[in-house]
Design a protein around this motif. Structure first.
Motif, PDB file in Angstrom:
ATOM      1  N   GLU A 130       0.827  -1.207   0.000  1.00 54.70           N
ATOM      2  CA  GLU A 130       0.000   0.000   0.000  1.00 54.70           C
ATOM      3  C   GLU A 130       0.864   1.262   0.000  1.00 54.70           C
ATOM      4  O   GLU A 130       0.500   2.276  -0.611  1.00 54.70           O
ATOM      5  N   GLN A 131       2.013   1.215   0.656  1.00 52.25           N
ATOM      6  CA  GLN A 131       2.944   2.345   0.610  1.00 52.25           C
ATOM      7  C   GLN A 131       3.447   2.569  -0.817  1.00 52.25           C
ATOM      8  O   GLN A 131       3.620   3.715  -1.256  1.00 52.25           O
ATOM      9  N   LEU A 132       3.680   1.466  -1.527  1.00 48.27           N
ATOM     10  CA  LEU A 132       4.099   1.584  -2.927  1.00 48.27           C
ATOM     11  C   LEU A 132       2.997   2.210  -3.777  1.00 48.27           C
ATOM     12  O   LEU A 132       3.271   3.043  -4.652  1.00 48.27           O
ATOM     13  N   LEU A 133       1.750   1.811  -3.531  1.00 43.58           N
ATOM     14  CA  LEU A 133       0.625   2.393  -4.278  1.00 43.58           C
ATOM     15  C   LEU A 133       0.515   3.887  -4.014  1.00 43.58           C
ATOM     16  O   LEU A 133       0.204   4.665  -4.929  1.00 43.58           O
ATOM     17  N   ASP A 134       0.746   4.291  -2.774  1.00 41.59           N
ATOM     18  CA  ASP A 134       0.681   5.728  -2.440  1.00 41.59           C
ATOM     19  C   ASP A 134       1.771   6.514  -3.165  1.00 41.59           C
ATOM     20  O   ASP A 134       1.594   7.700  -3.469  1.00 41.59           O
ATOM     21  N   MET A 135       2.918   5.865  -3.421  1.00 40.15           N
ATOM     22  CA  MET A 135       4.023   6.557  -4.091  1.00 40.15           C
ATOM     23  C   MET A 135       3.778   6.718  -5.590  1.00 40.15           C
ATOM     24  O   MET A 135       4.274   7.689  -6.204  1.00 40.15           O
ATOM     25  N   MET A 136       3.036   5.807  -6.187  1.00 42.49           N
ATOM     26  CA  MET A 136       2.900   5.787  -7.656  1.00 42.49           C
ATOM     27  C   MET A 136       2.485   7.129  -8.260  1.00 42.49           C
ATOM     28  O   MET A 136       3.140   7.613  -9.195  1.00 42.49           O
ATOM     29  N   PRO A 137       1.418   7.784  -7.782  1.00 39.15           N
ATOM     30  CA  PRO A 137       1.051   9.069  -8.400  1.00 39.15           C
ATOM     31  C   PRO A 137       2.089  10.166  -8.173  1.00 39.15           C
ATOM     32  O   PRO A 137       2.178  11.109  -8.959  1.00 39.15           O
ATOM     33  N   ARG A 138       2.895  10.033  -7.135  1.00 43.27           N
ATOM     34  CA  ARG A 138       3.882  11.068  -6.822  1.00 43.27           C
ATOM     35  C   ARG A 138       5.105  11.005  -7.733  1.00 43.27           C
ATOM     36  O   ARG A 138       5.885  11.941  -7.787  1.00 43.27           O
ATOM     37  N   ILE A 139       5.276   9.869  -8.427  1.00 45.85           N
ATOM     38  CA  ILE A 139       6.379   9.784  -9.399  1.00 45.85           C
ATOM     39  C   ILE A 139       5.844   9.484 -10.801  1.00 45.85           C
ATOM     40  O   ILE A 139       6.583   9.016 -11.670  1.00 45.85           O
ATOM     41  N   GLN A 140       4.556   9.734 -10.992  1.00 40.24           N
ATOM     42  CA  GLN A 140       3.899   9.632 -12.306  1.00 40.24           C
ATOM     43  C   GLN A 140       4.025   8.243 -12.945  1.00 40.24           C
ATOM     44  O   GLN A 140       4.442   8.102 -14.096  1.00 40.24           O
ATOM     45  N   ILE A 141       3.669   7.212 -12.176  1.00 42.68           N
ATOM     46  CA  ILE A 141       3.646   5.857 -12.714  1.00 42.68           C
ATOM     47  C   ILE A 141       2.267   5.587 -13.316  1.00 42.68           C
ATOM     48  O   ILE A 141       1.241   5.784 -12.655  1.00 42.68           O
ATOM     49  N   LYS A 142       2.240   5.128 -14.560  1.00 40.90           N
ATOM     50  CA  LYS A 142       0.981   4.798 -15.224  1.00 40.90           C
ATOM     51  C   LYS A 142       0.726   3.299 -15.106  1.00 40.90           C
ATOM     52  O   LYS A 142       1.615   2.487 -15.337  1.00 40.90           O
ATOM     53  N   ALA A 143      -0.509   2.959 -14.750  1.00 37.54           N
ATOM     54  CA  ALA A 143      -0.851   1.551 -14.514  1.00 37.54           C
ATOM     55  C   ALA A 143      -1.181   0.847 -15.825  1.00 37.54           C
ATOM     56  O   ALA A 143      -1.943   1.374 -16.643  1.00 37.54           O
ATOM     57  N   ASP A 144      -0.590  -0.347 -16.014  1.00 37.61           N
ATOM     58  CA  ASP A 144      -1.013  -1.202 -17.119  1.00 37.61           C
ATOM     59  C   ASP A 144      -2.030  -2.211 -16.583  1.00 37.61           C
ATOM     60  O   ASP A 144      -2.437  -2.143 -15.416  1.00 37.61           O
ATOM     61  N   THR A 145      -2.475  -3.143 -17.423  1.00 36.75           N
ATOM     62  CA  THR A 145      -3.520  -4.084 -16.990  1.00 36.75           C
ATOM     63  C   THR A 145      -3.036  -4.967 -15.845  1.00 36.75           C
ATOM     64  O   THR A 145      -3.803  -5.267 -14.920  1.00 36.75           O
ATOM     65  N   ASN A 146      -1.761  -5.382 -15.897  1.00 34.13           N
ATOM     66  CA  ASN A 146      -1.228  -6.200 -14.801  1.00 34.13           C
ATOM     67  C   ASN A 146      -1.274  -5.436 -13.486  1.00 34.13           C
ATOM     68  O   ASN A 146      -1.655  -5.980 -12.444  1.00 34.13           O
ATOM     69  N   LEU A 147      -0.885  -4.170 -13.538  1.00 32.27           N
ATOM     70  CA  LEU A 147      -0.854  -3.361 -12.325  1.00 32.27           C
ATOM     71  C   LEU A 147      -2.255  -3.125 -11.779  1.00 32.27           C
ATOM     72  O   LEU A 147      -2.475  -3.109 -10.560  1.00 32.27           O
ATOM     73  N   LEU A 148      -3.238  -2.968 -12.656  1.00 35.89           N
ATOM     74  CA  LEU A 148      -4.623  -2.794 -12.209  1.00 35.89           C
ATOM     75  C   LEU A 148      -5.100  -4.014 -11.412  1.00 35.89           C
ATOM     76  O   LEU A 148      -5.735  -3.880 -10.360  1.00 35.89           O
ATOM     77  N   ILE A 149      -4.782  -5.201 -11.907  1.00 33.13           N
ATOM     78  CA  ILE A 149      -5.216  -6.426 -11.212  1.00 33.13           C
ATOM     79  C   ILE A 149      -4.456  -6.604  -9.908  1.00 33.13           C
ATOM     80  O   ILE A 149      -5.029  -7.018  -8.882  1.00 33.13           O
ATOM     81  N   ILE A 150      -3.160  -6.288  -9.914  1.00 36.21           N
ATOM     82  CA  ILE A 150      -2.385  -6.367  -8.671  1.00 36.21           C
ATOM     83  C   ILE A 150      -2.958  -5.404  -7.635  1.00 36.21           C
ATOM     84  O   ILE A 150      -3.071  -5.736  -6.445  1.00 36.21           O
ATOM     85  N   MET A 151      -3.341  -4.211  -8.074  1.00 35.42           N
ATOM     86  CA  MET A 151      -3.951  -3.239  -7.167  1.00 35.42           C
ATOM     87  C   MET A 151      -5.250  -3.795  -6.576  1.00 35.42           C
ATOM     88  O   MET A 151      -5.533  -3.603  -5.380  1.00 35.42           O
ATOM     89  N   ALA A 152      -6.020  -4.498  -7.393  1.00 32.22           N
ATOM     90  CA  ALA A 152      -7.265  -5.101  -6.889  1.00 32.22           C
ATOM     91  C   ALA A 152      -6.974  -6.103  -5.780  1.00 32.22           C
ATOM     92  O   ALA A 152      -7.653  -6.127  -4.744  1.00 32.22           O
ATOM     93  N   HIS A 153      -5.957  -6.934  -5.973  1.00 28.15           N
ATOM     94  CA  HIS A 153      -5.582  -7.910  -4.939  1.00 28.15           C
ATOM     95  C   HIS A 153      -5.162  -7.200  -3.646  1.00 28.15           C
ATOM     96  O   HIS A 153      -5.527  -7.632  -2.544  1.00 28.15           O
ATOM     97  N   ILE A 154      -4.395  -6.120  -3.784  1.00 27.60           N
ATOM     98  CA  ILE A 154      -3.913  -5.405  -2.593  1.00 27.60           C
ATOM     99  C   ILE A 154      -5.082  -4.769  -1.841  1.00 27.60           C
ATOM    100  O   ILE A 154      -5.168  -4.854  -0.610  1.00 27.60           O
TER     101      ILE A 154
END
Length: 763
Positions: free
Chosen positions: A248-272
């Protein structure tokens, strides 16, 4: 004789000189006139000859380190690693570190073996050089290659240390290179935790636009910036080893360094979000899932599996049952529609996509076994350093990263249990039925359960009344001794106008007779007569025996006459007994056996804890700690026991605003009291956050307590992080001699700090 004594002292001082080395030329000794004098003694001729051979070797090597260095290079080139290491140690004793090129050759050769023994020696060499301030001995590519080899060889702690040293030296590795290192680190629990830490540490450098990518001088640093693949690997590792709050700390960092989510990342986020109980975040994510292009069938199943699981965690049976019914309705429409054929061939999703979607490819059951064959990385030989250094675009490393990520994601895919496909159509599994039924029964919502099951029967394929889901549930309740719940469900079936066979009445009657509940037996018998159900002989025999046991002879005779008038054969059927036996013996687990297993072994969720944890997490994230404290107090007053997630939110909240060490100390006291009086489990993530706060604030006595608890639980601790933290904030603490006069409290504080300092390796 003076020279012999000097050599003897030299051997004592440098024991590594006593090795088997090639003999020197004979004329060198003769030139010194040393051997000729010794040979004059006939008695010691043989001894002197042997000793003179050793002497000539030492003299030659001591006078010519270049020859020792050349022999070391030759041993490396010929892959004689034992000889190479002995020569290196000899060189260290006599001259210190060899030349930069020789050190490079030695490290590369050891790394290419992928043998743990030689990997450790290569890492030890680097550690020793850094301790002596000789980091200029290493090229950036050499250390990256060593770190990659250490990770691939199963030494994630050493791999992460080398990577961190590179960053500290400002020799920034390319993201493709260190992502490959993360990929192999994430195969173990300590490695996955360190991988997440590395992404956080490196990502911190780029937060909120700190690095200007337009400056040419920043190009090497910008090339190191974490990308989507690095986040995918680190997050997948967190999921596999259950460190989801770190994720969850990693997810909070993503918008602060402009990381764009791909389909894999979307599903991983759902699991988290599902693991952490963030249901609202899952609902927000649903829109992105529906709009995401190229979403695979398995990814689609994973998301709705997460959403269903989250509904169950929160006790939201209405939303969960509505999702299941919607699945069944969409599936029914697809089957009855001519468009189903188009869906089956093209895999096109329409509408809101919720499980009416027809999926292509293999079925979920078959694909699960295929995935298990590819979940782990193949331990192939490491790419040679020559190829590694020539591959400026890191194509081979990128391929290994993709393979590793595929393996990590495959392990997540096999965890999908609530949603499956049947002939290309997404449908609920027996597991979701079992979990829903259990939840309805535990909440004592019998009417809602009956309504749900009746609607499910109407949407699903028609089956006989004796094989319906509702009948299976009633039989399961009877098996578990929940007779009144079974009777209530039978009443709901009757009120809904659904007829059932005699088997379920017979099973419930016999269970009531066995429990000596005569009133319920009479009532159930009357209901059976009204419904036109003819009971079998075994039911009558059970009722007759019950009446006899209660000395109701007349009642027993009346039942016997009724049985005789109805011409019921004495040998009746035993459907329920056969059903239970079949569930136990067959390899195929039916709904009834699934339900029995879920009720007996499944976990029960306290939905109130999840609700309050979300409230506290919200306040802590917004740094509204007074509101978080009030929410925690209210949570306790309502009888909900705080868990590891609750305390983690509070500790990280206090750490974010800074200076709240007393409050964290109070929380730590409560945690210790809870662990002593209840089976509550404090995990690595929580204890790590507490330890970080105590070390940052200089509370070393408390820090040592946390370390003790972590070591007792065999938890991994990132000592490098705490060594760095100590040096940053407490470098000069207790460095001099202890004062002659100090209080007991001062003495204890000093001893605690020195104990911690020793633990992190700062002796």
């Amino acid at each position: 004789m003076l020279l012999i004594r000097k050599l003897s002292r030299s051997i004592k001082k440098y024991p590594l000189l006593n090795l088997q080395l090639p003999l020197a030329d004979e004329h060198i000794i003769e030139k010194d006139g040393f051997a000729s004098k010794l040979v004059e003694s006939e008695v010691n001729r043989h001894c002197v000859a042997s000793y003179s051979s050793f002497v000539e070797t030492v003299l030659v090597q001591a006078r010519d380190p270049a020859k020792l260095s050349s022999e070391l290079v030759a041993a490396v080139d010929e892959r004689r690693h034992d000889d190479a290491w002995r020569l290196y140690e000899l060189h260290m004793q006599m001259e210190g570190f060899p030349r930069k090129s020789v050190v490079h050759k030695l490290i590369v050769s050891f790394t290419e073996t992928l043998d743990v023994q030689w990997l450790k020696k290569a890492y030890g060499l680097v550690e020793c050089a850094f301790e002596e301030g000789k980091q200029n001995l290493f090229e950036k590519e050499t250390l990256i290659y060593l770190s990659f080899g250490l990770a691939k060889g199963g030494l994630p702690v050493a791999a992460s240390t080398v990577l961190r040293k590179l960053v500290n030296m400002e020799e920034y590795p390319h993201v493709a290179a260190w992502s490959a290192i993360l990929a192999y680190m994430s195969q173990t629990a300590p490695g996955a935790y360190l991988a997440a830490e590395l992404v956080l540490e490196i990502g911190y450098l780029f937060q909120d636009g700190r690095v200007d990518p337009r400056k040419k001088s920043n190009a090497p640093l910008v090339a190191m910036k974490p990308n989507t693949t690095a986040f995918n690997i680190a997050l997948a590792g967190c999921l596999l080893f259950d460190t989801c709050r770190k994720a969850e700390q990693l997810l909070d960092m993503m918008p602060r360094i402009q990381i764009k989510a791909d389909t894999n990342l979307l599903i991983i986020m759902a699991h988290i979000h599902e693991r952490n109980g963030r249901r609202e975040e899952l609902k927000k994510l649903q829109r992105h899932i529906e709009e995401a292009p190229n979403l695979t069938d398995m990814q689609f199943r994973q998301f709705y599996n997460c959403l269903l699981t989250c509904h169950l965690k929160f006790g939201d049976l209405h939303s969960a049952s509505s999702m299941v019914l919607d699945m069944l309705r969409k599936a029914k429409e697809a089957k009855n529609s001519l468009a189903a054929a188009t869906f089956a061939f093209n895999g096109t999703r329409k509408g809101n996509g919720l499980t009416g979607r027809v999926v292509s490819g293999q079925s979920h059951q078959n694909s699960r076994f295929d995935l298990l064959d590819n979940v782990s990385l193949k331990q192939e030989a490491i790419v040679s350093y020559e190829e590694f250094s020539k591959d400026r675009k890191f194509e081979k490393l990128r391929a290994e990263v993709e393979q590793a990520l595929t393996g990590l994601l495959a392990k997540l895919q096999v965890q999908v249990e609530l949603v499956t496909t049947h002939r290309g159509i997404l449908q609920p599994t027996e597991n979701i039925y079992a979990k829903l039924v259990k939840a309805f029964l535990e909440a004592d919502k019998i009417k809602d359960l009956a309504d749900f099951l009746i609607k499910a029967e109407k949407e699903d394929l028609p089956v006989s009344n004796d094989s319906s889901v509702l009948v299976h549930v009633i039989n399961s309740c009877i098996s578990l001794g929940w007779l009144d719940k079974a009777y209530d469900l039978l009443d709901e079936m009757h009120l809904a106008g659904i007829r059932t066979g005699s088997a379920v009445y017979s099973s419930l009657l016999k269970a009531y007779c066995k429990a000596n509940r005569a009133t319920e037996v009479t009532s159930l018998l009357r209901d059976a007569h009204k419904a036109g159900i003819q009971l079998d002989a075994s039911s009558y025999e059970a009722m007759i025996q019950s009446r006899v046991l209660h000395d109701d002879t007349q009642g027993a005779l009346n039942l016997f006459r009724e049985m005789k008038d109805a011409k019921i054969p004495r040998l009746g059927h035993r459907e329920f007994d056969l059903l239970v036996k079949g569930c136990a013996e067959s390899g195929e687990a039916g709904l009834m056996s699934k339900l029995l297993q879920e009720i007996k072994e499944g976990q029960s969720f306290d939905s109130g804890v999840h609700d309050w944890n979300n409230v506290i997490h919200f306040f802590c994230k917004k740094r509204l700690m007074q509101d978080a404290e009030k929410a925690l107090k209210k949570m306790r007053s309502l009888g909900h026991t705080p868990n590891a997630q609750t305390f983690h939110s509070m500790v990280t909240g206090y750490a974010a605003i800074g200076g709240k060490y007393v409050e964290v100390t109070e929380l730590w006291g409560e945690m210790k009291a809870l662990s002593a009086s209840s089976p509550i489990k404090f995990d690595q993530e929580l204890l790590d956050s507490v330890l970080y706060t105590f070390v940052r604030g200089g509370f070393f006595a408390r820090a040592n307590e946390v370390v003790g608890m972590m070591e007792k639980g065999n938890m991994f601790v990132d000592k490098y992080k705490y060594r760095t933290l100590f040096l940053k904030y407490h470098k000069t603490l207790y460095k001099g001699k202890a004062p002659k006069f100090q209080s007991e409290a001062q003495l204890n504080k000093r001893e605690a700090a020195l104990t911690f300092k020793k633990w992190v390796g700062l002796n």
